[in-house]
Design an enzyme around this catalytic site. Structure first.
Site, mmCIF file in Angstrom:
data_model
loop_
_atom_site.group_PDB
_atom_site.id
_atom_site.type_symbol
_atom_site.label_atom_id
_atom_site.label_comp_id
_atom_site.label_asym_id
_atom_site.label_seq_id
_atom_site.Cartn_x
_atom_site.Cartn_y
_atom_site.Cartn_z
ATOM 1 N N GLY A 11 0.835 -1.196 0.000
ATOM 2 C CA GLY A 11 0.000 0.000 0.000
ATOM 3 C C GLY A 11 0.867 1.243 0.000
ATOM 4 N N GLY A 13 0.958 5.629 1.509
ATOM 5 C CA GLY A 13 0.389 6.673 2.347
ATOM 6 C C GLY A 13 1.070 7.987 2.050
ATOM 7 C CB VAL A 18 3.292 -0.316 3.265
ATOM 8 C CG1 VAL A 18 3.527 -1.458 4.253
ATOM 9 C CG2 VAL A 18 2.865 0.941 3.995
ATOM 10 C CE LYS A 37 3.472 3.001 8.078
ATOM 11 N NZ LYS A 37 2.600 3.429 9.208
ATOM 12 C CG ASP A 134 -5.843 9.410 10.634
ATOM 13 O OD1 ASP A 134 -7.022 9.744 10.394
ATOM 14 O OD2 ASP A 134 -5.061 9.024 9.743
#
Length: 233
Positions: A11, A13, A18, A37, A134
């Site tokens: 993924g 961000g 990641v 990450k 968050d």
């Protein structure tokens, strides 16, 4: 870092990407696996903050575990790498989506069980003087029947009973549909911020839908500041 091999992207961000990474040992036929990450070192401040927070929370239940950080050079670019434990069950967001696809909402017992776990993680975070800022289904990881808080890059440091005030309207730090009204009206970020976000997450587990309807950012900001969220009976 040379022992780890990044295989594919899991993924992305605001900080970077990641990767799914493995590390082989000469003394064993088994390999370690971990999400890593990664961020260009010039903009790695969010990951470095996350590493700082996870170090203080190491060993606490219902918080994703931190395996360390390392620097590497990837394709000629200095890179900051943060290693955390691998969530075989994906995220709570995935769990909610899969429940909807199966036409079966989570039971009240399941929601209560998961909410208790998240409260436990939030309690440890707040005791260490941090507000997550968050909390949402996508930032909660699933390990068998255990949920763990993750993604602490937007967290803020607060003192006992104190809060972070930006003094600016519409200066919310986290994801808008999970933000409390005071974060938009006054930029107010306290421990109560996480409890509001947890309430939105709990309602989403119950219904399979967010507590606010899909609309423009401007309209959503107005609704959060002036209306009550849609909470199921």
């Amino acid at each position: 870092m040379d022992q780890w091999m990044k295989l594919f992207v899991l993924g992305a961000g605001s900080y970077g990407k990641v990767y799914y990474a493995v590390k082989f040992h000469s003394s064993s036929i088994f390999a370690e696996v971990a999400p890593v990450k990664c961020s260009d070192i010039s903009r790695s401040s969010l990951l470095e903050l996350e590493a700082q927070i996870l170090t203080t929370l190491k060993g606490f239940p219902n918080v994703v575990q931190f395996f360390g950080a390392a620097l590497s050079v990837d394709n000629g670019i200095p890179t900051y790498n943060l290693f955390v434990e691998y969530a075989c069950g994906g995220s709570l967001h995935d769990l909610i989506i899969n429940s909807k696809k199966g036409m079966m909402k989570m039971s009240e017992l399941e929601v209560g069980f998961y909410t208790y776990q998240l409260l436990n993680g939030i309690l440890h975070l707040h005791k260490k003087g941090w507000v997550h800022c968050d909390i949402k289904p996508a930032n909660v990881l699933v390990f068998d029947n255990e949920l763990k808080l993750a993604d602490f890059g937007l967290s803020l440091r607060v003192g006992d009973g104190m809060a972070y005030m930006t003094g600016r309207a519409l200066s919310n730090r986290g994801t808008l549909p999970y933000a409390p009204p005071e974060s938009l009206t006054h930029g107010f970020h306290s421990k109560a911020y996480d409890i509001w976000s947890l309430g939105c997450t709990m309602a989403e587990m119950m219904t399979g839908h967010r507590v606010w309807i899909d609309c423009s950012t401007k309209d959503l900001q107005w609704m959060i500041m002036n209306e009550d969220p849609m909470i199921p009976d």
